[in-house]
Design a protein around this motif. Structure first.
Motif, PDB file in Angstrom:
ATOM      1  N   LYS A  89       0.808  -1.237   0.000  1.00 28.30           N
ATOM      2  CA  LYS A  89       0.000   0.000   0.000  1.00 28.30           C
ATOM      3  C   LYS A  89       0.838   1.283   0.000  1.00 28.30           C
ATOM      4  N   THR A  90       2.149   1.171   0.219  1.00 27.90           N
ATOM      5  CA  THR A  90       2.975   2.389   0.180  1.00 27.90           C
ATOM      6  C   THR A  90       2.834   3.029  -1.200  1.00 27.90           C
ATOM      7  N   LYS A  91       2.641   4.344  -1.195  1.00 31.28           N
ATOM      8  CA  LYS A  91       2.382   5.037  -2.470  1.00 31.28           C
ATOM      9  C   LYS A  91       3.529   5.961  -2.827  1.00 31.28           C
ATOM     10  N   ALA A  92       3.751   6.088  -4.122  1.00 28.97           N
ATOM     11  CA  ALA A  92       4.740   7.050  -4.622  1.00 28.97           C
ATOM     12  C   ALA A  92       4.061   7.889  -5.691  1.00 28.97           C
ATOM     13  N   VAL A  93       4.048   9.209  -5.467  1.00 27.07           N
ATOM     14  CA  VAL A  93       3.389  10.105  -6.431  1.00 27.07           C
ATOM     15  C   VAL A  93       4.446  11.042  -6.992  1.00 27.07           C
ATOM     16  N   ARG A  94       4.494  11.120  -8.310  1.00 24.11           N
ATOM     17  CA  ARG A  94       5.526  11.980  -8.915  1.00 24.11           C
ATOM     18  C   ARG A  94       5.121  13.454  -8.836  1.00 24.11           C
ATOM     19  N   LYS A  95       6.041  14.263  -8.339  1.00 32.47           N
ATOM     20  CA  LYS A  95       5.843  15.725  -8.288  1.00 32.47           C
ATOM     21  C   LYS A  95       7.112  16.347  -8.852  1.00 32.47           C
ATOM     22  N   GLY A  96       7.067  16.705 -10.140  1.00 37.09           N
ATOM     23  CA  GLY A  96       8.234  17.301 -10.792  1.00 37.09           C
ATOM     24  C   GLY A  96       9.397  16.323 -10.837  1.00 37.09           C
ATOM     25  N   HIS A 153      10.777  14.804  -8.332  1.00 39.76           N
ATOM     26  CA  HIS A 153      10.808  13.911  -7.164  1.00 39.76           C
ATOM     27  C   HIS A 153       9.597  12.989  -7.167  1.00 39.76           C
ATOM     28  N   TYR A 154       9.708  11.901  -6.414  1.00 37.09           N
ATOM     29  CA  TYR A 154       8.532  11.094  -6.051  1.00 37.09           C
ATOM     30  C   TYR A 154       8.298  11.338  -4.563  1.00 37.09           C
ATOM     31  N   ILE A 155       7.036  11.434  -4.169  1.00 35.76           N
ATOM     32  CA  ILE A 155       6.712  11.613  -2.754  1.00 35.76           C
ATOM     33  C   ILE A 155       6.155  10.275  -2.255  1.00 35.76           C
ATOM     34  N   LEU A 156       6.883   9.684  -1.301  1.00 28.99           N
ATOM     35  CA  LEU A 156       6.503   8.354  -0.792  1.00 28.99           C
ATOM     36  C   LEU A 156       5.785   8.472   0.551  1.00 28.99           C
ATOM     37  N   ASN A 157       4.676   7.740   0.680  1.00 29.67           N
ATOM     38  CA  ASN A 157       3.951   7.667   1.953  1.00 29.67           C
ATOM     39  C   ASN A 157       3.580   6.215   2.231  1.00 29.67           C
ATOM     40  N   GLY A 158       3.825   5.787   3.476  1.00 31.18           N
ATOM     41  CA  GLY A 158       3.479   4.416   3.853  1.00 31.18           C
ATOM     42  C   GLY A 158       4.495   3.866   4.837  1.00 31.18           C
ATOM     43  N   VAL A 163      16.510   4.344  -1.947  1.00 31.59           N
ATOM     44  CA  VAL A 163      16.283   5.385  -0.941  1.00 31.59           C
ATOM     45  C   VAL A 163      17.521   5.506  -0.047  1.00 31.59           C
ATOM     46  N   ASP A 164      18.112   6.697  -0.082  1.00 31.02           N
ATOM     47  CA  ASP A 164      19.262   6.986   0.791  1.00 31.02           C
ATOM     48  C   ASP A 164      18.775   7.101   2.232  1.00 31.02           C
ATOM     49  N   LYS A 165      19.639   6.724   3.177  1.00 26.94           N
ATOM     50  CA  LYS A 165      19.196   6.784   4.584  1.00 26.94           C
ATOM     51  C   LYS A 165      18.847   8.204   5.034  1.00 26.94           C
ATOM     52  N   LYS A 180      10.900  12.472   0.155  1.00 27.39           N
ATOM     53  CA  LYS A 180      11.199  13.033  -1.168  1.00 27.39           C
ATOM     54  C   LYS A 180      12.334  12.262  -1.822  1.00 27.39           C
ATOM     55  N   VAL A 181      11.991  11.434  -2.808  1.00 30.38           N
ATOM     56  CA  VAL A 181      13.008  10.621  -3.483  1.00 30.38           C
ATOM     57  C   VAL A 181      13.202  11.169  -4.905  1.00 30.38           C
ATOM     58  N   PRO A 182      14.425  11.558  -5.250  1.00 27.56           N
ATOM     59  CA  PRO A 182      14.640  12.124  -6.588  1.00 27.56           C
ATOM     60  C   PRO A 182      14.295  11.119  -7.697  1.00 27.56           C
ATOM     61  N   VAL A 183      13.798  11.645  -8.808  1.00 26.52           N
ATOM     62  CA  VAL A 183      13.429  10.765  -9.931  1.00 26.52           C
ATOM     63  C   VAL A 183      14.626   9.915 -10.374  1.00 26.52           C
ATOM     64  N   GLU A 184      15.833  10.498 -10.279  1.00 27.61           N
ATOM     65  CA  GLU A 184      16.992   9.694 -10.733  1.00 27.61           C
ATOM     66  C   GLU A 184      17.242   8.472  -9.836  1.00 27.61           C
TER      67      GLU A 184
END
Ligand code: CAA
Length: 380
Positions: A138-145, A147-152, A186-188, A218-222
């Motif tokens: 159920k963890t979600k990742a939504v692209r915003k520009g 970055h991806y914004i992860l929640n869960g 995902v970096d620590k 906030k996880v960068p698209v790269e």
């Protein structure tokens, strides 16, 4: 199939056995008692090239074959199943997904540091509501520009809190189910990412198992690994090989159970002779020895398939299913052979008993392995 290790593989076996006896054996009991992460041992393993055995030298690894890596997990686990699982998770599912699916830039940035031991890796797939049904996460990742914004949140994550890099799976398209899952590196230090509660486990003390929490992380698209929607396949294909690592870990526990039991059965006298010469105990040793050999063959057959680039999913699941079941059985029998002493902390077999059980649970329960094996058999 060649049943002999090559000269190079045999050298790896001897080197890791010597290392495990000299550097790990003396700290095993204390690690079990304190539940402290064995950072010094892991650093030394990095110096010896053990943190990236199957990764090519150009990416910081030892450039050896997959079988050599499995030999190392097996030898380490014979002394400490904790060290075995730390290495297995770090390599099979913490490093390999980037090595196999990452861009050149991602490999240069992360694989080189993971394989050299500078970084420790972890794998975030399981969630409170998605264990065996990993595709139901159920963890979600939504692209915003950019970055991806992860929640869960994730649970039962091995190496959590100690790792520098996490391979995290999140849904970018919930309507698509497992086809909507995407993998991320995902970096620590990612803002919005935190390591949560550390579990108090039955065994494998020293190996950290914790929650991961993502609150607008906030996880960068790269740092997306592969394309959107490829995540489930990345998870599953790396778990195929990962399960060979867990089979090797379980085999190490079973070997230790057998070694302690036969040693004790030679020394302990009852009714005027060693208990190993009494049929009740002698037959237990015979079964343990036979099952260890069978698990060894299954494990190294699966490793050989992977080493030679052949499909290994069915054989990996068979090896994990069998080796984990005999690890538990051998550990139970080892306590029985040691009698009352086996139930005390004076003898190491009670630790084997506590360490073994999880091999039938993580990286896919025994029930899931049967599901995978039966699907393969039905598709043939
Ligand atoms: N390799 C590549 N792709 C695979 C694959 C594999 N081994 N297995 C399945 N897939 C693909 C399928 O081809 C399918 O693709 P399409 O959508 O394109 O058709 C897709 O994935 C879905 O496949 P299924 O329908 O078979 O998937 P499912 O939802 O029925 O689940 C499962 C299959 C085997 C039960 C899987 O969910 C599973 O393995 N569950 C157990 C989870 C697990 O092992 N977790 C371990 C956590 S990590 C850990 O424990 C580490 C540790 O701490 C030690």
């Amino acid at each position: 199939m060649n049943l002999r290790f090559t000269e190079e593989q045999e050298m790896m076996r001897k080197m890791v056995r010597d290392f495990a006896e000299a550097e790990i054996r003396p700290i095993v009991e204390n690690m079990d008692e304190t539940d402290e992460f064995p950072r010094e041992v892991i650093d030394k393993m990095g110096e010896l090239g053990l943190m990236g055995i199957p990764i090519p030298e150009e990416y910081g690894g030892a450039g050896m074959d997959f079988t050599s890596y499995i030999i190392a997990i097996n030898e380490l686990s014979r002394v400490s199943a904790t060290i075995g699982v730390i290495l297995s998770v770090h390599t099979s599912v913490g490093t390999n997904p980037i090595y196999y699916f990452g861009t050149e830039e991602q490999k240069k940035k992360y694989v080189t540091k993971l394989a050299s031991g500078e970084y420790l890796g972890a794998f975030g797939l399981t969630e409170p509501g998605a264990g065996s049904d990993a595709g139901g996460l159920k963890t979600k990742a939504v692209r915003k520009g950019d970055h991806y914004i992860l929640n869960g949140s994730k649970v039962f994550i091995t190496n959590a809190g100690e790792a520098d890099v996490y391979i995290v799976f999140a849904s970018t398209n919930p309507e698509e189910g497992s086809r909507g899952i995407t993998a991320f590196i995902v970096d620590k230090n990612t803002p919005g990412f935190e390591v949560g509660k550390k579990e108090k486990k039955m065994g494998l003390n020293g190996s950290n198992t914790s929650e991961l929490i993502f609150e607008d992380a906030k996880v960068p698209v790269e740092n997306r690994l592969g394309e959107e929607g490829m995540g489930f396949k990345i998870a599953m294909s790396n778990l195929d090989a990962g399960r060979i690592g867990i089979a090797a870990q379980a085999l190490g526990i079973a070997q230790a159970a057998l070694e302690y039991s036969s040693g004790y059965a030679k020394e302990r006298q009852q009714f005027g002779k060693p208990i190993g010469l009494q049929q009740g105990i002698g037959f237990k040793l015979a079964d343990m020895g036979t099952e260890v050999e069978a698990a060894k063959l299954l494990t190294f057959k699966a490793a050989n398939l992977k080493s030679t680039g052949k499909p290994c999913g069915k054989d990996a699941s068979m090896a994990k299913l069998f080796a984990s079941s005999i690890a538990t059985k051998s550990a139970i029998e080892a306590v029985q052979v040691h009698g009352g002493y086996g139930y005390t902390k004076e003898y190491p077999v009670e630790r084997l008993f506590r360490d073994a059980k999880v091999c039938e649970i993580y990286e896919g329960t025994s029930e899931i392995q049967r599901l995978v094996i039966s699907k393969h058999l039905m598709n043939n």
